[in-house]
Design a protein around this motif. Structure first.
Motif, PDB file in Angstrom:
ATOM      1  N   SER A 207      41.886  33.287  46.623  1.00 48.68           N
ATOM      2  CA  SER A 207      43.192  33.112  47.270  1.00 48.68           C
ATOM      3  C   SER A 207      44.019  34.392  47.170  1.00 48.68           C
ATOM      4  O   SER A 207      44.736  34.759  48.103  1.00 48.68           O
ATOM      5  N   MET A 208      43.901  35.092  46.028  1.00 50.94           N
ATOM      6  CA  MET A 208      44.577  36.379  45.902  1.00 50.94           C
ATOM      7  C   MET A 208      44.005  37.390  46.881  1.00 50.94           C
ATOM      8  O   MET A 208      44.740  38.207  47.461  1.00 50.94           O
ATOM      9  N   LEU A 209      42.685  37.363  47.062  1.00 53.39           N
ATOM     10  CA  LEU A 209      42.061  38.255  48.035  1.00 53.39           C
ATOM     11  C   LEU A 209      42.632  38.016  49.430  1.00 53.39           C
ATOM     12  O   LEU A 209      42.961  38.969  50.152  1.00 53.39           O
ATOM     13  N   LEU A 210      42.770  36.745  49.812  1.00 57.46           N
ATOM     14  CA  LEU A 210      43.313  36.432  51.137  1.00 57.46           C
ATOM     15  C   LEU A 210      44.755  36.900  51.261  1.00 57.46           C
ATOM     16  O   LEU A 210      45.169  37.404  52.305  1.00 57.46           O
ATOM     17  N   VAL A 211      45.537  36.718  50.184  1.00 58.01           N
ATOM     18  CA  VAL A 211      46.927  37.187  50.224  1.00 58.01           C
ATOM     19  C   VAL A 211      46.969  38.696  50.389  1.00 58.01           C
ATOM     20  O   VAL A 211      47.767  39.247  51.153  1.00 58.01           O
ATOM     21  N   LEU A 392      45.510  43.169  41.222  1.00 56.18           N
ATOM     22  CA  LEU A 392      44.470  43.279  42.239  1.00 56.18           C
ATOM     23  C   LEU A 392      44.866  44.293  43.307  1.00 56.18           C
ATOM     24  O   LEU A 392      44.063  45.159  43.690  1.00 56.18           O
ATOM     25  N   ILE A 393      46.107  44.202  43.774  1.00 55.31           N
ATOM     26  CA  ILE A 393      46.585  45.181  44.744  1.00 55.31           C
ATOM     27  C   ILE A 393      46.622  46.574  44.121  1.00 55.31           C
ATOM     28  O   ILE A 393      46.204  47.571  44.724  1.00 55.31           O
ATOM     29  N   GLY A 394      47.116  46.637  42.869  1.00 52.68           N
ATOM     30  CA  GLY A 394      47.217  47.942  42.204  1.00 52.68           C
ATOM     31  C   GLY A 394      45.869  48.600  42.018  1.00 52.68           C
ATOM     32  O   GLY A 394      45.722  49.809  42.241  1.00 52.68           O
ATOM     33  N   SER A 395      44.865  47.848  41.596  1.00 53.72           N
ATOM     34  CA  SER A 395      43.540  48.430  41.400  1.00 53.72           C
ATOM     35  C   SER A 395      42.969  48.946  42.710  1.00 53.72           C
ATOM     36  O   SER A 395      42.342  50.012  42.753  1.00 53.72           O
ATOM     37  N   SER A 396      43.204  48.211  43.785  1.00 59.78           N
ATOM     38  CA  SER A 396      42.703  48.677  45.086  1.00 59.78           C
ATOM     39  C   SER A 396      43.398  49.966  45.507  1.00 59.78           C
ATOM     40  O   SER A 396      42.782  50.852  46.106  1.00 59.78           O
ATOM     41  N   ARG A 397      44.702  50.086  45.199  1.00 54.06           N
ATOM     42  CA  ARG A 397      45.429  51.303  45.573  1.00 54.06           C
ATOM     43  C   ARG A 397      44.983  52.499  44.740  1.00 54.06           C
ATOM     44  O   ARG A 397      44.935  53.623  45.222  1.00 54.06           O
ATOM     45  N   ILE A 430      36.112  45.470  46.695  1.00 53.53           N
ATOM     46  CA  ILE A 430      35.435  45.961  45.484  1.00 53.53           C
ATOM     47  C   ILE A 430      36.173  45.487  44.236  1.00 53.53           C
ATOM     48  O   ILE A 430      35.564  45.033  43.262  1.00 53.53           O
ATOM     49  N   SER A 431      37.502  45.575  44.261  1.00 51.55           N
ATOM     50  CA  SER A 431      38.296  45.105  43.124  1.00 51.55           C
ATOM     51  C   SER A 431      38.068  43.616  42.895  1.00 51.55           C
ATOM     52  O   SER A 431      37.934  43.158  41.752  1.00 51.55           O
ATOM     53  N   TRP A 432      38.019  42.852  43.973  1.00 42.93           N
ATOM     54  CA  TRP A 432      37.789  41.402  43.877  1.00 42.93           C
ATOM     55  C   TRP A 432      36.435  41.111  43.231  1.00 42.93           C
ATOM     56  O   TRP A 432      36.332  40.238  42.358  1.00 42.93           O
ATOM     57  N   VAL A 433      35.406  41.824  43.619  1.00 44.73           N
ATOM     58  CA  VAL A 433      34.071  41.616  43.050  1.00 44.73           C
ATOM     59  C   VAL A 433      34.074  41.929  41.559  1.00 44.73           C
ATOM     60  O   VAL A 433      33.507  41.184  40.740  1.00 44.73           O
ATOM     61  N   LEU A 434      34.713  43.036  41.167  1.00 46.04           N
ATOM     62  CA  LEU A 434      34.757  43.400  39.749  1.00 46.04           C
ATOM     63  C   LEU A 434      35.548  42.378  38.936  1.00 46.04           C
ATOM     64  O   LEU A 434      35.192  42.077  37.789  1.00 46.04           O
ATOM     65  N   VAL A 435      36.619  41.834  39.510  1.00 44.40           N
ATOM     66  CA  VAL A 435      37.371  40.787  38.825  1.00 44.40           C
ATOM     67  C   VAL A 435      36.482  39.568  38.592  1.00 44.40           C
ATOM     68  O   VAL A 435      36.511  38.952  37.510  1.00 44.40           O
ATOM     69  N   GLU A 436      35.679  39.215  39.584  1.00 42.69           N
ATOM     70  CA  GLU A 436      34.747  38.104  39.419  1.00 42.69           C
ATOM     71  C   GLU A 436      33.808  38.350  38.236  1.00 42.69           C
ATOM     72  O   GLU A 436      33.511  37.435  37.457  1.00 42.69           O
ATOM     73  N   CYS A 437      33.341  39.585  38.097  1.00 45.17           N
ATOM     74  CA  CYS A 437      32.443  39.908  36.984  1.00 45.17           C
ATOM     75  C   CYS A 437      33.159  39.747  35.644  1.00 45.17           C
ATOM     76  O   CYS A 437      32.578  39.218  34.680  1.00 45.17           O
TER      77      CYS A 437
END
Length: 943
Positions: A207-211, A392-397, A430-437
């Motif tokens: 849901s965070m990914l979609l946001v 999540l947004i910060g890591s992607s930036r 990529i950030s989302w995948v790493l968070v899943e891990c």
């Protein structure tokens, strides 16, 4: 003298535009320490305001619309509350006790306060762009440290997102799972278990990914509202502590806590002095969410610190603030104070109302004791979801910033290609995948410890950056925030370093080792252009230290025991002398190495910046540790005088001058030769060459007389002199692998005036010293010293019976001298000069021909002089043959160089031409040869 590279200033990133940029700029105002900010926009002229004259812009027109509260206070406070405020403060107080909890908050906030001072100092010294900590550290400490810390900070945000999701999941399961607050006894509920919790966490993460991909702008606009909601929920908790009385049937035992009876209830006393007294000391127990691991000081501090790592949010926004120099310090410090007071009040009220057993066995006990339980649920969900989304947004930036800066070269180019309307889709995924891990770890408390260590390492680097730039005393470091010193930076640095290892030595050591590996990798493989654009604090620190030690280096205290060659190599064109430049780099023995060049002309039209860049590029291509000095003068001789006198600085002055040999051979272009190991196209610009070279048939820039005058000038200025010939034949790789090449030869005899004392004079000792230096580079070779015995006092037909005795005496003397000098060499005897032959007579004729003063001999007729010169040429050819016969396995030869004729002689022009011609005959067809004339003592036999 300039020994530093000229650096050009270039923009680091282009500005974004469009609705997407507005979306993420507003989003950055909300989300924590890692939320990216918009790139600062270039200044554009305004026609009617007062900003244009000084290159400034109206903040409203430039997009700087955020004030202190919305731009700094709200994101910092919201990030520092995170999941800690409603979920884990009770865990800390229940295990550590009130005293230790207050101590931990004091330690954590002291570290934060000192780090905030560093952040404010750096951020008010210039606009901070996207990437937050990464941007500040990379632009201050340089590419290697900035890239490595930025990478770890990226992982810190990923771990922080996973921690917030884990906290949010804990709140969801405890409220809507088995025995949940909002689930009836017989009603449907969410299943519980390790993998069910992972599934819920994955749903929240998705849901965070979609946001992030769709609705970030709408969410960002509610930053102040979300902070207000969390604050209202927190104050409702305070009021509940003060009003709710004792109860024994309100706080249930969580289903996941299998150590206690799931049907039992935990006690709650309300305000009670006895409860406060019981909670003052520590009651370390076990953590039911981490497989019942024992709790201690380090685990509670790790969880505590993980919740207060949002101090960078305001610094991220300096490019968007109306008045960053005011907003960042005041907004950050006020948010730190606000959250500190909030946590202290919450800890105190918990200690007064809740027994330790309750806080240890139900981390969400705040909900049952709240006047309206949904307050706590809303607070948990909003605080954890917003913090997780922020990270999540910060890591992607940060990942986007790393890819834009080409820190890892082309490895992250796909991140830039995966950007749509300013939104880095690939980086978010990529950030989302790493968070899943990370979510596979499961336990909030374990994730919190990892998160704390990673953020502490980032804060350590921030304090290090501020400390370093403060110690350098750089004039351009003029932060508008003044309430910091190097003491605060040092205390913050040491505090973070110590507490990292207190939290978890293994995690701390692993992060530091990973950081060092990244530093080394980036130093070896990253592009040098970025480092030149950003600047590096290491350069400033090195300048500071080098200047200090240069002032301490006193030439009056020099001692021959510590002599080393400090070399000035004079070159005409780098294209033709690559092997010599490479060879001298080995000969310098960690000493000063300067490559000098003279240009004929004047300063009009000379572009120093461009030329200096070309010379530094040449040094990079050759991989030599050297400086370059280029001078402009009316003649080569005058320019060389300038270089010899002015090269170097302080006590670091050249003591040895090396020149190429003056001959008629056409120079070889090693940049364009197909078989050359130095081949490159970097210095070819169409038909123009960066370093022009004399082509075959073109005249030299100066005559032989001027060349000999340069040799005389060098000796007159008390510099050791070396002339190098045949170095176009030098192949270091072949010498290294060849089994045929075995020797470095030393010929310690002045063939112009041979005497028995030649092997023991200053020139010969200097030659031996250079040979031993090269032996350290070519360890598989041996040094051979050719003992050329002479008897200069003998007349024809006499002393023949004494010659063998004198030969033995000279050899023993040379062996003893080499032993005292710790030189391991083979002595080879040469008999030609000790025999009564025409060879000896020709040597005497040469001695007369090259006499240093006007003599009656020179008044002979031209035919007599020419005849004597021809005999001298025959003698030199014979000497050359002697050397060649013994050089089949020779890598390098050192030959005694006689002093050149003095320019004061009336027939200097003729003598100088003859001198060079004789040297040409002497060194013809030899291996790479160095003609050496030393003027100073370079060896020592004492301790």
């Amino acid at each position: 003298m300039r020994n530093s590279r000229d650096q050009e200033t270039a923009p680091i990133a282009a500005p974004r535009n469009g609705s997407a940029s507005n979306m993420f700029r507003s989003f950055g105002s909300l989300f924590g320490s890692s939320a990216g900010s918009e790139i600062a926009r270039p200044m554009t002229p305004q026609s009617s305001d007062g900003y244009v004259e000084f290159g400034m812009q109206d903040p409203e027109r430039s997009g700087r619309t955020l004030g202190t509260f919305a731009g700094v206070f709200s994101p910092v406070a919201l990030s520092m509350f995170s999941a800690l405020v409603f979920i884990r403060v009770g865990y800390i107080v229940g295990n550590a006790g009130l005293y230790v909890t207050l101590l931990q908050f004091l330690i954590a906030y002291a570290i934060l306060l000192f780090t905030v001072a560093s952040v404010c100092a750096i951020s008010t010294n210039g606009a901070v762009e996207g990437g937050g900590v990464y941007f500040m550290i990379s632009r201050t400490l340089g590419l290697e440290f900035g890239g490595s810390i930025g990478t770890l900070f990226f992982f810190a945000n990923v771990v922080g997102c996973a921690m917030a999701i884990s906290g949010c999941t804990e709140g969801v399961i405890d409220n809507f799972g088995p025995g949940g607050r909002f689930v009836s006894d017989s009603g449907a509920h969410l299943p519980d278990g390790k993998w069910w919790r992972f599934l819920v966490s994955s749903g929240i993460n998705t849901s965070m990914l979609l946001v992030c991909l769709v609705g970030a702008a709408l969410f960002a606009k509610t930053s102040v509202l979300i902070l207000g909601t969390v604050t209202v929920c927190l104050f409702a908790t305070y009021i509940s502590f003060l009003t709710v009385g004792a109860t024994n049937d309100t706080i249930p035992v969580p289903v996941v806590n299998t150590l206690m009876n799931a049907t039992a209830f935990l006690p709650y006393t309300g305000l009670s002095s006895k409860t406060l007294s019981d909670n003052l000391g520590s009651h370390y127990g076990t953590d039911y969410t981490s497989n019942y691991k024992n709790v201690d000081f380090s685990t509670t501090f790790g969880v505590l610190f993980s919740g207060v790592t949002g101090i960078m949010a305001g610094a991220n926004m300096s490019g968007e603030l109306k008045n960053p120099s005011k907003s960042i310090p005041w907004g950050t410090l006020s948010a730190v104070c606000f959250t500190f007071v909030s946590y202290i009040i919450l800890s105190f009220l918990m200690s007064c109302t809740t027994p330790a057993v309750t806080m240890q066995n139900n981390y969400l006990f705040l909900m049952p004791v709240n006047l309206w339980p949904p307050f706590t649920a809303i607070g948990i969900l909003t605080a954890t979801f917003s913090t997780g989304l922020s990270n999540l947004i910060g890591s992607s930036r940060i990942l986007e910033a790393l890819s834009k800066d080409q820190v890892f070269g082309s490895l992250l180019n796909f991140v830039l290609r995966g950007t749509w309307k300013g939104n880095p889709i690939c980086a978010v995924v990529i950030s989302w995948v790493l968070v899943e891990c990370i979510l596979l770890i499961g336990s909030f408390n374990i994730i919190a410890q990892i998160n704390s260590v990673l953020f502490m390492l980032s804060y350590l680097a921030t304090n290090l950056a501020c400390l370093g730039i403060e110690l350098t005393g750089a004039p351009n470091f003029r932060p508008l925030f003044k309430y910091f010193t190097w003491h605060t930076c040092l205390v913050g640095l040491l505090g973070t370093l110590i507490m990292m290892f207190v939290i978890n030595p293994i995690y701390a050591s692993s992060c530091i080792i990973l950081c060092l590996i990244l530093v080394i990798a980036l130093h070896l493989f990253s592009p040098a252009t970025q480092a030149a654009q950003w600047g590096s604090i290491s350069q400033a620190l090195m300048f500071h230290q080098v200047r200090k030690y240069l002032l301490m280096l006193d030439p009056r205290k020099d001692h021959v025991k510590f002599w080393r060659p400090q070399i000035l190599l004079l070159v005409s064109s780098p294209r033709s002398c690559c092997p010599l430049v490479d060879f001298v780099n080995d000969l310098k023995k960690s000493g000063l190495y300067i490559i000098g060049h003279v240009k004929i002309g004047d300063c009009n039209g000379v572009e120093d910046a461009v030329e200096n860049q070309q010379w530094w590029s040449f040094l990079d291509h050759m991989r030599v540790k050297a400086f370059t000095e280029v001078t402009i003068s009316r003649s080569i001789r005058e320019g060389v005088q300038h270089l010899i006198r002015l090269s170097g600085i302080g006590a670091m002055k050249p003591n040895t001058i090396i020149l190429g040999f003056y001959d008629n051979e056409a120079p070889k272009d090693f940049f364009q030769n197909g078989t050359s190991p130095y081949k490159t196209d970097a210095f070819n610009e169409g038909d123009a060459l960066s370093f022009p070279i004399r082509r075959d048939g073109e005249p030299k820039q100066f005559e032989v007389q001027e060349y000999v005058q340069i040799l005389c000038d060098t000796l007159r200025m008390k510099k050791n002199l070396c002339l190098c010939r045949n170095f176009q034949r030098l192949d270091k790789n072949f010498i290294t692998i060849s089994k045929h090449v075995k020797y470095i030869d030393v010929w310690p005899i002045n063939v112009f005036n041979p005497t028995s004392g030649d092997p023991f004079d200053m020139v010969s000792l200097f030659m031996m010293q250079l040979a031993v230096i090269m032996l350290a580079k070519w360890k598989h070779l041996r040094v051979r010293i050719f003992l050329c015995e002479t008897n200069e006092e003998r007349t024809v037909g006499t002393f023949d019976t004494q010659a063998p005795q004198m030969d033995v005496f000279s050899k023993l003397k040379l062996e003893q001298s080499l032993k005292e000098l710790r030189i391991n060499a083979d002595i080879i005897e040469i008999q030609e000069w000790s025999r009564n032959t025409d060879f000896t007579r020709h040597a005497r004729i040469l001695r007369q021909f090259t006499a240093q003063a006007d003599e009656a001999l020179l008044d002979d007729g031209d035919e007599i002089a020419e005849d004597k010169f021809n005999h001298s040429l025959l003698y030199m050819q014979r000497v050359n043959q002697i050397i060649r016969d013994r050089s089949d396995q020779t890598a390098l030869s050192f030959v005694y160089l006689a002093a050149p004729p003095k320019p004061s002689l009336t027939d200097f022009n003729d003598r100088s031409a003859s001198y060079i011609e004789l040297l040409s005959e002497l060194t013809a067809e030899l291996p790479p040869t160095i003609l050496v004339h030393g003027v100073s003592t370079v060896t020592s036999t004492t301790l």
